[in-house]
Each structure stands twice: as structure tokens, then as C-alpha cells.
Design a protein around this motif. Structure first.
Motif, PDB file in Angstrom:
ATOM      1  N   GLY A 190     -10.934  -7.964   1.316  1.00  0.00           N
ATOM      2  CA  GLY A 190     -10.951  -6.501   1.228  1.00  0.00           C
ATOM      3  C   GLY A 190      -9.602  -5.849   1.131  1.00  0.00           C
ATOM      4  O   GLY A 190      -9.505  -4.651   0.845  1.00  0.00           O
ATOM      5  N   ALA A 191      -8.502  -6.623   1.349  1.00  0.00           N
ATOM      6  CA  ALA A 191      -7.161  -6.035   1.277  1.00  0.00           C
ATOM      7  C   ALA A 191      -6.168  -6.920   0.532  1.00  0.00           C
ATOM      8  O   ALA A 191      -4.998  -6.567   0.423  1.00  0.00           O
ATOM      9  N   TRP A 218      -7.980   2.450   6.835  1.00  0.00           N
ATOM     10  CA  TRP A 218      -8.139   2.547   5.380  1.00  0.00           C
ATOM     11  C   TRP A 218      -7.006   1.862   4.620  1.00  0.00           C
ATOM     12  O   TRP A 218      -7.080   1.692   3.402  1.00  0.00           O
ATOM     13  N   LYS A 219      -5.970   1.466   5.335  1.00  0.00           N
ATOM     14  CA  LYS A 219      -4.919   0.658   4.729  1.00  0.00           C
ATOM     15  C   LYS A 219      -4.246  -0.167   5.819  1.00  0.00           C
ATOM     16  O   LYS A 219      -4.426   0.092   7.017  1.00  0.00           O
ATOM     17  N   THR A 233      -1.146  -1.931   1.843  1.00  0.00           N
ATOM     18  CA  THR A 233      -2.218  -2.261   0.905  1.00  0.00           C
ATOM     19  C   THR A 233      -3.495  -1.573   1.352  1.00  0.00           C
ATOM     20  O   THR A 233      -3.743  -1.443   2.564  1.00  0.00           O
ATOM     21  N   PRO A 234      -4.307  -1.093   0.424  1.00  0.00           N
ATOM     22  CA  PRO A 234      -5.552  -0.417   0.815  1.00  0.00           C
ATOM     23  C   PRO A 234      -6.579  -1.421   1.337  1.00  0.00           C
ATOM     24  O   PRO A 234      -6.541  -2.605   1.015  1.00  0.00           O
ATOM     25  N   VAL A 235      -7.492  -0.920   2.142  1.00  0.00           N
ATOM     26  CA  VAL A 235      -8.559  -1.744   2.708  1.00  0.00           C
ATOM     27  C   VAL A 235      -9.896  -1.212   2.195  1.00  0.00           C
ATOM     28  O   VAL A 235     -10.164  -0.009   2.285  1.00  0.00           O
ATOM     29  N   ALA A 236     -10.724  -2.084   1.664  1.00  0.00           N
ATOM     30  CA  ALA A 236     -12.054  -1.675   1.208  1.00  0.00           C
ATOM     31  C   ALA A 236     -12.826  -1.081   2.382  1.00  0.00           C
ATOM     32  O   ALA A 236     -12.681  -1.540   3.525  1.00  0.00           O
TER      33      ALA A 236
END
Length: 341
Positions: A190-191, A218-219, A233-236
Motif C-alpha cells: 500500500g505504500a 495517509w502517508k 510516500t502516500p499510503v493507500a
């Protein structure tokens, strides 16, 4: 080259306008700065347009299908191999151009994307991999089905309203190590994290402030490790929900130390071997073959997910913590829009 007489009707104007609007956007984005490159693409699109309008009935951007592309590939247009068809390398360039113009046209006109070119490339690996080096293997990644299956398995570790009693019992039976293992795998998928990134995360790494959902990370702020600089980095969203649950589990288990994913309650760092075996076990429990590509497939799947959504390769490279040139390895995989998870 395009000639004035070629664009006397609505169909020819549609072909020309789609190309010109794509070209304007490419130039505005900083691509195709060299006049020579622009002329090459004009000549290629002109050859494609001439062939389309020379068919009976004429081939439009909406009606174009795989049989049309197969016929075009075999026709005597552009650079030709001894059998008078397009060489694999030149056919690849042509199909990529057609696919990109079709994608841009769909977004610009608000119509469904014609996937004929991307599908044709998927069906013709001899063209799709024409520029591939035998010494440069394709990155291993999860199929859409595998990714969805894994996400469902990982997400079952956190409580959800309305779940069955058996599901609640299963969640209650999970140890804090079980939850840690699943959530750590979720950060890879997810990231886009590497195993080393996972082990290096600290309690301050999950970023909650500024997110759309209260208390949901969220990141991630990924610390530098000597090989790469610190990055974000963004997180799904689904992985963010799991991270939020893990932070609660970690707190309730009274785990010490500053590592986000420690090896012990006393906060000892997670060893490389311990984290590797944990990730492998999670994949096997989810029904995913853990031998082929290992957990790095999760990182590659994240990268492909972002690229297929239209994220610029340079941005994805920053999220992954790699140089932009590294993203070229995904070009042979991302040939057009596809399902993403």
C-alpha cells in the motif's frame, strides 16, 4: 507527412485534432522539445491517419480495433522490415503513440478510452518487448486478482462493523505479532516500501495530520538508511486503516521503544531474517506464492498501480526513493490503462 487535402472531412479533422491536442499537452509538460522529434511523430501519425482514411469504411478513433491495428502493422507504412511490415521496434513506437493519443483524446472529449492499442501490445509480446534487454528481467508483480485477494486477507486483521461472530473470533485470536506481520506487508503493497524501509519505520513515521479521515495515516515519512535519502510516500486508504489499527494494538500491548514494527515487546529492532520470514508466512497464508519474486513484488505492484493511474514516473520514483531512470523498467509492463487496486 500530413497534407492539406487529407483533412477535408470530419473524420480526418478528428484524427488531426486528437493528435494536435495531445502534442500541445506534451509540449506544455516539457516533453517533445526537439523539433526533430515532433516531426517524427507528425509523420508517424500522418501515416496512421492516411491508412485509417484509406479503408472502406474509414477507421475512426472510436471504431479502431485490434484487427485494424493488425492490418495496419502489416501494411507498407513507415519503416519496413524485409517482409514489408513494420519492424517490431518501429511497431512498438507506433502502437505507443496511438495508445497515448487515444488516451488523451478520451480524457479531452469525455468519452470511453479505446484500449485497442494497449490490448494489441498485450497480445503481441514480440512487439511489446522489442526494446527489452535479455539481461533485464521484467519486475515481478501481483496480478489484479492476487492483489485483491491479499488486500482482503490483510484487511481481515482489523475489526469492522457487521462482521460475523466467527470473523470477530478470528480477529481476537490474532497475536500482536500476527497483526504486526500483516500490517507490515500492507505497507509494502500500500505504500511501496522495501523490507529495509519497513524495518526502519518509527512511531513518528505514520502521518495523520492533513489527511481526509481523522486519525487515519495517509502517508509515511520513511527515514533515510544510508543508501537512500529520507522521503515521504502516500499510503493507500485500506493500508492506512490497518496502520491505524496496528497503532492501537501496539499501544494496548504496551510495546516499548520507538520502532513502528519491533521484534519484541521490549522494543528490539526487527531483524532482516525475522521480517523476511514473517512476510513470507503472510503471503503463504493469503494463498500467494511467496517463492516467485518475494515481497518485492508488493513494491513493484504499488509502482505499477500508481503509473497505471497516470502518476508521472518522476513522482513515483520520489515515492519509491529511487532515481527517475529506474522507472524505465516498468515501461514494458505499463502499456495502457488497466485495473488497479
Amino acid at each position: 507527412m500530413l497534407t492539406p487535402s487529407l483533412f477535408e472531412d470530419a473524420q480526418s479533422q478528428s484524427h488531426l485534432l486528437a493528435f494536435e491536442r495531445w502534442l500541445v499537452d506534451r509540449r506544455a509538460s516539457g516533453f517533445l522539445r526537439q523539433p526533430g522529434s515532433v516531426q517524427v511523430y507528425r509523420d508517424m501519425w500522418g501515416a496512421f491517419t492516411a491508412w485509417c482514411l484509406g479503408q472502406s469504411p474509414a477507421v475512426t478513433l472510436a471504431s479502431l480495433d485490434g484487427l485494424d491495428l493488425q492490418a495496419f502493422q502489416a501494411a507498407r507504412f513507415g519503416e519496413k522490415s524485409p517482409d514489408l511490415s513494420l519492424s517490431p521496434r518501429y511497431a512498438l513506437r507506433f502502437m505507443r503513440l496511438i495508445d497515448r493519443v487515444l488516451q488523451h483524446h478520451a480524457a479531452d472529449a469525455g468519452v470511453p478510452v479505446n484500449l485497442a492499442a494497449s490490448q494489441w501490445l498485450s497480445d503481441h509480446p514480440e512487439v511489446r518487448y522489442a526494446e527489452a534487454s535479455r539481461a533485464d528481467p521484467l519486475p515481478e508483480f501481483l496480478s489484479v486478482y492476487e492483489a485483491k485477494t491479499l488486500i482482503a486477507f490483510l484487511s481481515s486483521a482489523r475489526p469492522r462493523p457487521g462482521v460475523s461472530a466467527s470473523r470477530r473470533d478470528g480477529q481476537a485470536a490474532l497475536s500482536w505479532q500476527d497483526v504486526r506481520n500483516r500490517v507490515s506487508v500492507a505497507t509494502q503493497l500500500g505504500a511501496g516500501l522495501t523490507p529495509g524501509d519497513v524495518r526502519g519505520l518509527v512511531l513518528a513515521s505514520p502521518v495523520v495530520r492533513g489527511g481526509r479521515v481523522r486519525d487515519r495515516p495517509w502517508k509515511l515519512s520513511v527515514p533515510g538508511d544510508g543508501n537512500s535519502a529520507a522521503r515521504e510516500t502516500p499510503v493507500a486508504p485500506w493500508a492506512g486503516e490497518l496502520l491505524h489499527h496496528w497503532l492501537q494494538v501496539r499501544y494496548e500491548a504496551q510495546i516499548e521503544g520507538d520502532w513502528l514494527f519491533p521484534a519484541t515487546r521490549t522494543g528490539k529492532p526487527w531483524s532482516k531474517d525475522g521480517q523476511y520470514r514473517a512476510a513470507r508466512s503472510v503471503l503463504e497464508e493469503a494463498g500467494i506464492d511467496s517463492a516467485d519474486g518475494g515481497s518485492f513484488r508488493l513494491r513493484h505492484t504499488f509502482a505499477l498501480r500508481q503509473l497505471r493511474r497516470g502518476t508521472e514516473p518522476a513522482q513515483v520514483a520520489r515515492w519509491l526513493g529511487v532515481e527517475p531512470e529506474v522507472m524505465a523498467r516498468y515501461d514494458r509492463v505499463v502499456v495502457g490503462p488497466a485495473d488497479v487496486v
